[in-house]
Design a protein around this motif. Structure first.
Motif, short mmCIF file in Angstrom:
data_model
loop_
_atom_site.label_atom_id
_atom_site.label_comp_id
_atom_site.label_asym_id
_atom_site.label_seq_id
_atom_site.Cartn_x
_atom_site.Cartn_y
_atom_site.Cartn_z
N ASP A 24 5.67 -4.59 -0.87
CA ASP A 24 5.58 -5.04 0.38
C ASP A 24 3.98 -5.68 0.56
O ASP A 24 3.60 -6.44 1.43
CB ASP A 24 5.65 -3.95 1.57
N ALA A 25 3.10 -4.89 -0.16
CA ALA A 25 1.62 -5.35 -0.12
C ALA A 25 1.03 -5.10 -1.56
O ALA A 25 1.41 -4.22 -2.31
CB ALA A 25 0.94 -4.55 0.97
N VAL A 26 0.12 -5.81 -1.60
CA VAL A 26 -0.74 -5.71 -3.18
C VAL A 26 -2.34 -5.60 -2.89
O VAL A 26 -2.70 -6.07 -1.72
CB VAL A 26 -0.52 -6.72 -4.22
N THR A 27 -3.12 -5.08 -3.73
CA THR A 27 -4.48 -4.64 -3.70
C THR A 27 -4.79 -4.70 -4.91
O THR A 27 -4.39 -4.37 -5.76
CB THR A 27 -4.73 -3.79 -2.66
N GLY B 23 7.58 -10.26 5.81
CA GLY B 23 8.22 -9.05 6.11
C GLY B 23 7.39 -7.84 6.50
O GLY B 23 7.70 -7.15 7.49
N CYS B 24 6.73 -7.57 5.60
CA CYS B 24 5.95 -6.42 5.78
C CYS B 24 5.04 -6.53 7.06
O CYS B 24 4.70 -5.62 7.81
CB CYS B 24 4.94 -6.20 4.49
N TRP B 25 4.46 -7.52 7.24
CA TRP B 25 3.33 -7.76 8.50
C TRP B 25 4.23 -7.82 9.46
O TRP B 25 3.89 -7.07 10.75
CB TRP B 25 2.68 -8.92 8.28
N SER B 26 5.41 -8.19 9.61
CA SER B 26 6.31 -8.13 11.03
C SER B 26 6.73 -6.71 10.96
O SER B 26 6.70 -6.46 12.43
CB SER B 26 7.50 -9.11 10.67
N ALA B 27 6.70 -5.91 10.20
CA ALA B 27 7.10 -4.77 10.30
C ALA B 27 6.01 -3.86 10.95
O ALA B 27 6.16 -2.78 11.73
CB ALA B 27 7.75 -3.92 9.23
N VAL B 28 4.88 -3.94 10.37
CA VAL B 28 3.66 -3.07 10.64
C VAL B 28 2.78 -3.56 11.88
O VAL B 28 2.16 -2.83 12.49
CB VAL B 28 2.85 -2.98 9.53
N ARG B 29 3.28 -4.79 12.35
CA ARG B 29 2.15 -5.57 13.18
C ARG B 29 1.91 -4.68 14.49
O ARG B 29 0.78 -4.52 15.05
CB ARG B 29 2.67 -6.78 13.68
N LEU C 262 6.59 1.58 3.41
CA LEU C 262 6.47 0.29 2.86
C LEU C 262 5.42 0.54 1.52
O LEU C 262 4.66 1.30 1.47
CB LEU C 262 5.78 -0.52 3.84
N ARG C 263 5.81 -0.38 0.46
CA ARG C 263 5.29 -0.13 -0.74
C ARG C 263 3.92 -1.07 -1.03
O ARG C 263 4.21 -2.27 -0.80
CB ARG C 263 6.38 -0.49 -1.81
N VAL C 264 2.86 -0.39 -1.33
CA VAL C 264 1.68 -0.81 -1.69
C VAL C 264 1.64 -0.90 -3.28
O VAL C 264 1.52 0.16 -3.80
CB VAL C 264 0.63 -0.35 -1.09
N ARG C 265 1.40 -2.03 -4.08
CA ARG C 265 1.28 -2.18 -5.43
C ARG C 265 -0.12 -2.51 -5.76
O ARG C 265 -1.01 -3.19 -5.50
CB ARG C 265 2.04 -3.17 -6.03
N TYR C 266 -0.91 -1.44 -6.54
CA TYR C 266 -2.38 -1.59 -6.88
C TYR C 266 -2.24 -2.58 -8.34
O TYR C 266 -1.62 -2.04 -9.19
CB TYR C 266 -2.94 -0.27 -6.98
N VAL C 267 -3.12 -3.61 -8.29
CA VAL C 267 -3.15 -4.33 -9.39
C VAL C 267 -4.45 -4.42 -10.16
O VAL C 267 -5.17 -5.24 -9.33
CB VAL C 267 -2.35 -5.93 -9.20
N ASP C 268 -4.69 -3.68 -10.96
CA ASP C 268 -5.98 -3.75 -11.38
C ASP C 268 -6.86 -4.94 -12.01
O ASP C 268 -8.00 -5.35 -11.85
CB ASP C 268 -6.15 -2.44 -12.54
#
Length: 284
Positions: A114-117, A162-168, A192-198
């Motif tokens: 749902d999100a990445v960082t 979709g993630c933003w709509s859910a958390v807004r 909601l799922r956050v994926r850390y991408v190194d």
């Protein structure tokens, strides 16, 4: 997959141009780039408007604060993925393409995040590898240890529409908090799922580290305060302890940042003894 990139900006004319130049040089261009002018009194809006040919448009948010600027940009965006960086972020040419890859379904589970960082390093100080390692630890690993969930880094993150709509409707706007940590807390509470991408790394400015002890403390105290606002008392206590440790460890780094001249890599005693508010940290 349409990708929008949002850049909140308040009095960022010194750094915004190079930020937008980096976004304009992407191997996989973003469909739109939105600069949110948050009541700037310098040439921020003018700098952004000069990049109109590259898909940059300027919107204005009169409510002061990063959370309001971010929300306005996300609300205005039309992409399937909403990327967010700061005005002093200078992404590499593959950043947008890497965002698209990061939002692909996991081949093992078929689940999309749902999100990445990802992490950052500091482009305007020496010891960049050390800075990357410190950022990985303090921003991502330590926060996961303290809170039990993933952190988002506001200079390098993205949400699905979709993630933003859910958390807004769940995000907070209290002053004195970290808006990216607030967002991460609410994503976790919503499952909601956050994926850390190194490898989704971006260089950012170390100008905040070069502030006075008072200004640095004023910024860092928002860390435990944000956890406290959300009722995460254990995480707040842990963050408070590491805040004090961090102030001690960052003091020599702060002096180094203030003395370092980003243009030629030399150290300047005149910069070291200036008032911190007058030490500009533009891009090299």
């Amino acid at each position: 997959m349409r990708i929008s990139v949002i850049v909140p900006a308040y009095n960022e004319e010194a750094v915004l141009g190079r930020c937008l130049e980096a976004l304009a040089r992407q191997s996989r261009p973003a469909e739109e780039i939105i600069v949110v002018d948050n009541n700037s009194v310098d040439r921020t809006a003018e700098v952004a408007e000069a990049f109109g040919a590259y898909g940059v448009r300027v919107v204005r948010e009169v409510r002061q604060g990063a959370v309001h600027a971010r929300n306005r940009g996300f609300d205005e965006a039309g992409g399937d993925v909403l990327g967010r960086i700061d005005a002093d972020t200078m992404v590499g040419p593959e950043w947008v393409a890497q965002l698209a890859e990061a939002f692909a379904a996991d081949p093992r589970t078929g689940v999309r995040p749902d999100a990445v960082t990802g992490p950052s390093w500091f482009y305007d100080i020496p010891l960049r590898r050390a800075g990357l390692a410190a950022h990985r630890f303090f921003c991502h690993r330590l926060n996961r240890l303290l809170s039990g969930h993933a952190m988002l880094w506001g200079s390098n993150m993205a949400l699905s529409r979709g993630c933003w709509s859910a958390v807004r409707g769940h995000t907070c706007a209290e002053p004195g908090m970290w808006e990216d940590l607030d967002l991460a807390v609410h994503l976790n509470r919503l499952g909601l799922r956050v994926r850390y991408v190194d490898r989704l790394r971006v260089p950012v400015s170390a100008r905040r580290i070069g502030a006075s002890v008072r200004d640095l403390y004023s910024y860092l105290r928002a860390w435990p305060h944000t956890y406290r606002l959300h009722g995460q008392r254990r995480a707040a206590w842990g963050a408070a302890v590491f805040l004090l440790v961090g102030l001690v460890l960052l003091r020599p780094c702060s002096l180094l940042v203030r003395a370092h001249t980003p243009y030629d890599g030399t150290l300047s005693l005149s910069r070291l003894f200036r008032r911190s508010s007058t030490v500009s940290r533009p891009l090299p």
